[in-house]
Design an enzyme around this catalytic site. Structure first.
Site, short mmCIF file in Angstrom:
data_model
loop_
_atom_site.label_atom_id
_atom_site.label_comp_id
_atom_site.label_asym_id
_atom_site.label_seq_id
_atom_site.Cartn_x
_atom_site.Cartn_y
_atom_site.Cartn_z
N ARG A 114 46.29 13.33 34.57
CA ARG A 114 47.45 12.83 35.26
C ARG A 114 47.01 12.10 36.36
O ARG A 114 47.85 11.15 36.76
CB ARG A 114 48.37 13.96 35.81
CG ARG A 114 49.79 13.69 35.76
CD ARG A 114 50.62 14.55 35.38
NE ARG A 114 50.43 15.56 36.56
CZ ARG A 114 51.26 16.96 36.87
NH1 ARG A 114 52.40 16.75 36.27
NH2 ARG A 114 50.61 17.54 37.78
N LYS A 145 37.10 28.46 26.03
CA LYS A 145 37.68 29.80 26.12
C LYS A 145 38.39 29.60 27.61
O LYS A 145 38.11 28.98 28.32
CB LYS A 145 36.55 30.80 26.31
CG LYS A 145 35.52 30.74 27.47
CD LYS A 145 34.97 32.08 27.76
CE LYS A 145 35.41 32.69 28.89
NZ LYS A 145 34.87 32.65 30.18
N ASP A 197 31.63 28.28 22.72
CA ASP A 197 31.24 29.31 23.68
C ASP A 197 29.89 28.97 23.96
O ASP A 197 28.89 28.81 23.31
CB ASP A 197 30.93 30.69 22.57
CG ASP A 197 30.85 31.85 23.51
OD1 ASP A 197 29.91 31.66 24.27
OD2 ASP A 197 31.27 32.93 23.18
N HIS A 198 29.67 28.62 25.23
CA HIS A 198 28.61 27.87 25.84
C HIS A 198 27.19 28.88 25.75
O HIS A 198 26.22 28.42 25.74
CB HIS A 198 28.63 27.22 27.34
CG HIS A 198 28.80 28.35 28.28
ND1 HIS A 198 29.83 29.18 28.70
CD2 HIS A 198 27.56 28.59 29.12
CE1 HIS A 198 29.17 30.02 29.82
NE2 HIS A 198 28.03 29.64 30.04
N GLU A 206 25.36 38.65 36.84
CA GLU A 206 25.56 37.55 37.79
C GLU A 206 25.39 38.02 39.46
O GLU A 206 25.81 39.09 39.51
CB GLU A 206 26.77 36.61 37.82
CG GLU A 206 26.75 36.11 36.26
CD GLU A 206 28.19 35.23 36.21
OE1 GLU A 206 28.30 34.31 36.60
OE2 GLU A 206 29.25 36.11 35.99
N ASP A 249 36.21 37.85 30.00
CA ASP A 249 35.56 36.82 30.62
C ASP A 249 34.39 36.75 30.06
O ASP A 249 33.79 35.70 29.63
CB ASP A 249 35.28 36.93 32.25
CG ASP A 249 34.96 35.61 32.78
OD1 ASP A 249 35.41 34.47 32.38
OD2 ASP A 249 33.80 35.90 33.63
N HIS A 279 30.94 35.81 25.11
CA HIS A 279 29.66 35.35 25.02
C HIS A 279 28.70 36.76 24.70
O HIS A 279 27.71 36.72 23.88
CB HIS A 279 29.18 35.21 26.41
CG HIS A 279 29.97 34.20 27.20
ND1 HIS A 279 30.38 33.07 26.52
CD2 HIS A 279 30.47 34.18 28.60
CE1 HIS A 279 31.30 32.23 27.64
NE2 HIS A 279 31.01 32.83 28.45
N LYS A 303 29.85 41.27 38.14
CA LYS A 303 29.59 40.05 39.15
C LYS A 303 28.88 40.95 40.27
O LYS A 303 29.19 41.96 40.63
CB LYS A 303 31.00 39.58 39.51
CG LYS A 303 31.52 38.58 38.40
CD LYS A 303 31.66 37.21 38.69
CE LYS A 303 32.36 36.50 37.53
NZ LYS A 303 31.83 35.26 37.01
C1 BG6 Z 1 31.93 31.69 31.95
C2 BG6 Z 1 32.46 32.75 32.84
O1 BG6 Z 1 32.22 31.71 30.70
O2 BG6 Z 1 30.30 32.19 32.11
C3 BG6 Z 1 32.15 33.05 34.26
O3 BG6 Z 1 33.99 32.40 32.92
C4 BG6 Z 1 30.59 33.14 34.13
O4 BG6 Z 1 32.94 33.94 34.84
C5 BG6 Z 1 29.88 32.06 33.22
O5 BG6 Z 1 30.25 33.07 35.49
C6 BG6 Z 1 28.43 32.78 33.01
O6 BG6 Z 1 27.67 31.55 32.47
P1 BG6 Z 1 26.18 31.49 32.70
O7 BG6 Z 1 25.88 30.15 31.71
O8 BG6 Z 1 26.10 30.99 34.16
O9 BG6 Z 1 25.57 32.60 32.32
#
Ligand code: BG6
Length: 511
Positions: free
Chosen positions: A47, A156, A185-186, A224, A243, A248, A348
């Protein structure tokens, strides 16, 4: 490597965070390696008001800031920027999509792109429905011999629970065929996650041991050191289970636990991972407090610096009961894994950032050296380090040189960084390229997503319905509530801790 077919990549949410941090840097990285099609255009859609030139300028700054692989060469960058265009529309207004259609047709004719379009939805998920249906209303989902291919990529979260995931899939499938939908899904794009497939199925020595006869338990950790940062608004409604676990970490379990597919193809690989998800033993409400431990970080001091607790984070409710930590035990009900417990842990504000898989092999059936006062009393461990310090580590016992038979644990350790020509592409780079090539192997299929929700939803429901299920506090910078250790059942066993607690006070609190 095959050069992909010419196409347009239309990014919705073009002025957002994901575009600047991940998508544009990944596209540029692909471009500089000559992996993008010979002819292509990138169309930013959102936008905000930008001219093509103003948007290019923004992208230039963003790519410079977020491209981590190597310095951005100017001439390549100038070439890349020429392929970027921008269109301002209100994506919530279906009528605006006539402008989008015109713009796509104009770019298509100008660069002869064969009407191959990718729609990347880097937007909040509440827009997926309206974007997909508005594209459909304009016929922008149609593909065929004379009208190129059309693909839609969604990020996601794919739903909030089983019901909403099923609904979302239905809405996307109203216009787009499952083959056209790429659910990203990265984690599946991470080199080391993919390597679990190679490790298992390109080597003869591990697979015979990869079952209930030799494996005692499997542990998957994805933690993390950062907190929720500026994502409190999203996270407080999601929590760690939605999350990280639903997507993942279960995807990793899928790759670890699957059978060998008959061939390397999208359907064959995804058929096998889906079977794993369908074999996850659902937890009954009364199992949830026994098999799942949830926690929330409280304030603490890490290396002399005060760190706020979760409830003090921006956009988080001061009485929030959202979990920032989950550890759980579950089983996979099939022939290969019957009786082998799987453990997942995520959180986290842990002491470090690490994602790893630990395969704990059974102890030897006979402890030959036990009379030798040896302190070694465990099975071998195979550790697949997904990140950081990507690699594979095998731990085994060895005789301590000298008198007697004292056994000491030693390491056989492979680090990706030891390879001389290592280039670990970013997950988005790999996944975007696969989408352009039309290879969905590393994307989540609708049945996989739904099966994972089917497993996770009863846990969410138990938490919601039973106020007696505790949420434990843990000081930021520690490995989470000590109750997670109790999940292992055997006092001789513990999770693997790649580093120690960082918080000064190790006091665990109950919320
Ligand atoms: C994301 C989550 O999909 O993956 C985040 O929403 C998380 O909360 C992140 O921090 C972690 O990804 P990576 O690649 O840094 O391990």
């Amino acid at each position: 490597m095959e050069r992909p077919k010419n196409c347009i990549i239309a990014i919705f949410g073009a002025s957002g965070d994901l575009t600047k941090r991940k998508l544009m840097p990944a596209l540029f990285d692909l471009f500089r390696q000559d992996l993008l099609p010979e002819k292509f255009a990138i169309l930013g859609v959102s936008r905000s008001n930008f001219s093509d030139d103003a948007y290019r300028e923004k992208m230039l700054a963003d790519v410079r800031e977020y491209c981590e692989k190597s310095p951005v060469q100017n001439d390549k960058m100038q070439e890349f920027l020429k392929r970027i265009f921008y269109l301002s529309i209100d994506t919530k207004t279906p009528d605006d999509y006539t402008q989008l259609k015109r713009k796509l047709e104009e770019l298509d004719t100008r660069f002869q792109l064969g009407e191959n379009y990718i729609y990347y939805l880097a937007t909040p998920p509440n827009l997926y429905d309206i974007i997909a249906s508005s594209l459909g209303a304009q016929g922008l989902h149609r593909q065929g011999k004379d009208s190129g291919w059309k693909r839609i990529v969604v990020e996601k979260p794919f739903g909030y629970d089983l019901l909403s995931a099923v609904q979302l899939n239905k809405r996307l499938q109203k216009f787009f065929h499952e083959d056209q939908i790429y659910r990203i899904d990265h984690y599946l794009g991470k080199e080391t996650v993919q390597n679990t497939l190679a490790f298992r199925f390109a080597n003869g020595i591990f697979e015979p041991l990869w079952n209930r006869n030799y494996i005692n338990r499997v542990e998957v950790t994805g933690v993390e050191h950062i907190g929720v940062e500026n994502r409190g608004g999203y996270y407080d409604h999601a929590g760690a289970l939605r999350d990280m676990v639903q997507n993942h970490l279960l995807q990793i379990v899928g790759l670890i636990a699957m059978e060998s597919p008959p061939l390397y193809s999208a359907d064959a690989v995804r058929n096998e991972t889906v079977k794993v998800f369908q074999s996850l033993c659902p937890l009954k409400p009364e199992d949830v407090s026994r098999q799942v431990v949830r926690g929330q970080y409280g304030s603490s001091t890490i290396k002399g610096e005060a760190v706020p607790g979760y409830r003090e984070e921006k956009n988080v409710a001061p009485d929030s009961r959202t979990e920032t930590f989950v550890a759980m035990r579950f089983n996979i009900d099939n022939w290969r894994w019957g009786g082998v417990p799987f453990y997942i842990r995520t959180g986290k504000r842990m002491p470090t950032r690490v994602t790893e898989i630990v395969i704990h092999f059974k102890r030897t059936p006979h402890q030959l050296f036990r009379s030798q006062y040896t302190s070694y009393d465990r099975g071998n461990q195979l550790i697949i380090r997904i990140q950081p310090d990507e690699g594979i580590l095998l731990k085994f016992g060895m005789k301590q040189p000298g008198a007697g038979f004292d056994i000491k644990e030693v390491n056989m350790d492979f680090h990706y960084s030891d390879l001389s020509d290592v280039y670990l592409p970013d997950a988005y780079e790999r996944l975007l390229l696969d989408c352009i090539l039309g290879d969905p192997t590393l994307y989540a299929r609708s049945d996989a997503v739904e099966s994972c929700w089917k497993f996770v939803t009863p846990i969410l429901e138990a938490w919601e319905n039973d106020p007696d299920i505790k949420i434990y506090g843990y000081p930021a910078g520690t490995w989470g509530p000590k109750e997670s250790q109790g999940l292992l059942g055997d006092p001789r066993e513990d999770w693997r801790y790649p580093c120690k607690n960082l918080a000064n006070d190790g006091i665990y609190c109950e919320l």
